[in-house]
Design an enzyme around this catalytic site. Structure first.
Site, PDB file in Angstrom:
ATOM      1  CE  LYS A  99      -3.573   2.611   0.534  1.00 32.04           C
ATOM      2  NZ  LYS A  99      -4.855   2.612   1.399  1.00 32.04           N
ATOM      3  CG  HIS A 136      -4.796   7.517   0.445  1.00 24.63           C
ATOM      4  ND1 HIS A 136      -5.946   7.313   1.565  1.00 24.63           N
ATOM      5  CD2 HIS A 136      -5.014   8.592   0.123  1.00 24.63           C
ATOM      6  CE1 HIS A 136      -6.476   8.320   1.657  1.00 24.63           C
ATOM      7  NE2 HIS A 136      -6.117   9.257   0.815  1.00 24.63           N
ATOM      8  CG  HIS A 174     -10.096   5.118  -0.703  1.00 21.72           C
ATOM      9  ND1 HIS A 174      -9.313   5.810  -1.255  1.00 21.72           N
ATOM     10  CD2 HIS A 174      -9.541   4.410   0.252  1.00 21.72           C
ATOM     11  CE1 HIS A 174      -8.204   6.091  -0.561  1.00 21.72           C
ATOM     12  NE2 HIS A 174      -8.189   5.072   0.431  1.00 21.72           N
ATOM     13  CG  LEU A 219      -9.396  12.092   4.629  1.00 17.03           C
ATOM     14  CD1 LEU A 219      -7.973  12.134   5.477  1.00 17.03           C
ATOM     15  CD2 LEU A 219      -9.394  13.308   3.619  1.00 17.03           C
ATOM     16  CG  ASP A 247     -11.325   3.252   3.139  1.00 23.97           C
ATOM     17  OD1 ASP A 247     -10.536   2.886   4.071  1.00 23.97           O
ATOM     18  OD2 ASP A 247     -11.403   4.634   2.964  1.00 23.97           O
ATOM     19  CG  HIS A 251     -11.346   6.663  13.401  1.00 27.17           C
ATOM     20  ND1 HIS A 251     -10.165   6.722  13.777  1.00 27.17           N
ATOM     21  CD2 HIS A 251     -11.502   6.747  12.247  1.00 27.17           C
ATOM     22  CE1 HIS A 251      -9.425   6.818  12.665  1.00 27.17           C
ATOM     23  NE2 HIS A 251     -10.101   6.668  11.710  1.00 27.17           N
TER      24      HIS A 251
HETATM   25  O1  DOR Z   1     -11.306   7.734   5.890  1.00 28.35           O
HETATM   26  C1  DOR Z   1     -10.364   6.965   5.892  1.00 28.35           C
HETATM   27  N1  DOR Z   1     -10.072   6.437   6.959  1.00 28.35           N
HETATM   28  N2  DOR Z   1      -9.470   6.887   4.855  1.00 28.35           N
HETATM   29  C2  DOR Z   1      -8.544   6.640   4.944  1.00 28.35           C
HETATM   30  O2  DOR Z   1      -7.536   6.726   4.093  1.00 28.35           O
HETATM   31  C3  DOR Z   1      -7.957   5.706   6.117  1.00 28.35           C
HETATM   32  C4  DOR Z   1      -8.798   5.445   7.178  1.00 28.35           C
HETATM   33  C5  DOR Z   1      -8.277   5.053   8.660  1.00 28.35           C
HETATM   34  O3  DOR Z   1      -7.342   4.398   8.592  1.00 28.35           O
HETATM   35  O4  DOR Z   1      -8.966   5.560   9.453  1.00 28.35           O
HETATM   36 ZN    ZN Z   2      -8.548   2.972   3.865  1.00 27.02          ZN
END
Ligand code: DOR
Ligand code: ZN
Length: 348
Positions: A99, A136, A174, A219, A247, A251
């Site tokens: 990646k 990415h 994504h 993102l 994706d 969190h």
């Molecule tokens: O929204 C996202 N969350 N985009 C990413 O590229 C990483 C991911 C994350 O690891 O939280």
């Molecule tokens: Zn991701």
């Protein structure tokens, strides 16, 4: 009207499983519906070597006792990556891709690449050994508008890499823009793209109009409606270059609902019902199976799964839990904000 759909068990070609208590809490959400997933390596300490990928794989399996689920590991590309270790890990079947995170582009990307010339030899070795590169696709320059970062990346970074290392197989992860869809469609071979569940459903108004919705922030950030429509057209088109990568990126709620909230939508739990609804709304239910269960496997050179997943259409919209509890705190589930009538009814 179709009310039942039995698919080959699907794969998720882009998934964040995290580590520790979060891994334990969220891994079963993917293993329930998906047979395999490409596992992102952006842990707090990134997964850089074959040995680290093998150890992370063991931690994932330990979090899923008795589950029928195969994590497909990846390595995090750094300017110090050891090409020989990458190729050896791929030959040994420990990893399936590498990646590329531009440094600073997203969560835990600080160890990513700042200067592409410094990874050129590694990309050449990967091309030689047919190790795919997951990308990415966003530039990080502060002066580039965040809504333009994907399109600028294609022109300034991705196309030059593909010209310089033409044998390298690339997955643009994504994708969020019509520009990316057009770019992938313009390539003859060696280029594919994943599309997330949430980017098929939301545009940037959903994040920002009528109040800020941190659980829709991810993102690359969702773009304007015309881009969402281009993604939906690509997903339902039957073009094998586009396939599912959720994706799903959990969190803890406290980290999302904050003055500087983390990027990521958590979609592992309800992706399959939402996708069935999106494809039904487009009159394309028959195209769902290849999108989730064969195009990605073909690109990665994997056999199709043997199990099945059955979805049934309900009379009334289905409800999903608002959040799941994990040892790392509650995690809010992606709310599609539209009626979803499909439900997973059997797993075979
Ligand atoms: O929204 C996202 N969350 N985009 C990413 O590229 C990483 C991911 C994350 O690891 O939280
Ligand atoms: Zn991701």
């Amino acid at each position: 009207m179709r009310t039942e759909l039995t698919l080959t068990r699907p794969d998720d070609f882009h998934l964040h499983l995290r580590d520790g208590a979060m891994l334990a809490g969220i891994a079963p959400e993917s293993a329930r519906d998906f047979a395999r997933a490409i596992i992102m390596p952006n842990l707090v300490l990134p997964v850089v070597t074959g040995a680290e990928a093998a150890a992370y794989r063991e931690r994932i399996m330990a979090a899923l006792p008795g589950a029928d689920f195969t994590p497909l590991m990846t390595l995090y590309l750094t300017e110090a990556s050891d090409a020989a270790d990458i190729v050896a890990a791929h030959r040994a079947g420990i990893i399936h891709a590498v990646k590329l995170y531009p440094a600073g582009a997203t969560t835990n990307s600080e160890s990513g690449v700042r200067d592409m010339t410094r990874v050129r030899a590694t990309l050449e070795a990967m091309s030689e050994a047919d190790v795919p590169l997951c990308v990415h696709g966003e530039v990080t320059d502060a002066e580039i508008d965040i809504f333009d970062r994907e399109a600028v990346f294609i022109e300034r970074v991705l196309d030059p890499i593909r010209q310089a290392v033409p044998g390298l197989r690339v997955i643009m992860e994504h994708v969020t823009t019509k520009d990316a869809v057009d770019y992938v469609q313009s390539a003859d071979a060696g280029l594919a793209a994943t599309i997330t569940t949430h980017h098929l459903v939301i545009n940037r108004n959903h994040i920002l109009a009528g109040g800020i919705r941190p659980h829709y922030y991810c993102l690359p950030v969702a773009k304007r409606e015309l881009h969402r429509q281009a993604l939906v057209r690509a997903a339902v088109s039957g073009d094998a270059r586009f396939f599912l990568g959720t994706d799903s990126a959990p969190h803890a709620d406290a980290a999302k609902e904050s003055t500087c909230g983390c990027a990521g939508c958590f979609t592992a739990t309800n992706t399959m019902p939402i996708l069935a609804q999106v494809f039904e709304n487009e009159g394309a239910l028959d195209r769902l199976e290849p999108y989730v269960a064969s195009f990605g496997a073909e690109f990665y050179g994997l056999p199709r799964n043997s199990g099945t997943l059955t979805l049934t259409r309900q009379e009334a919209p289905v409800g999903f839990p608002a959040r799941i509890d994990t040892g790392a705190g509650p995690v809010t589930l992606f709310d599609p904000g539209m009626p979803v009538y499909w439900q997973v009814s059997a797993r075979g």
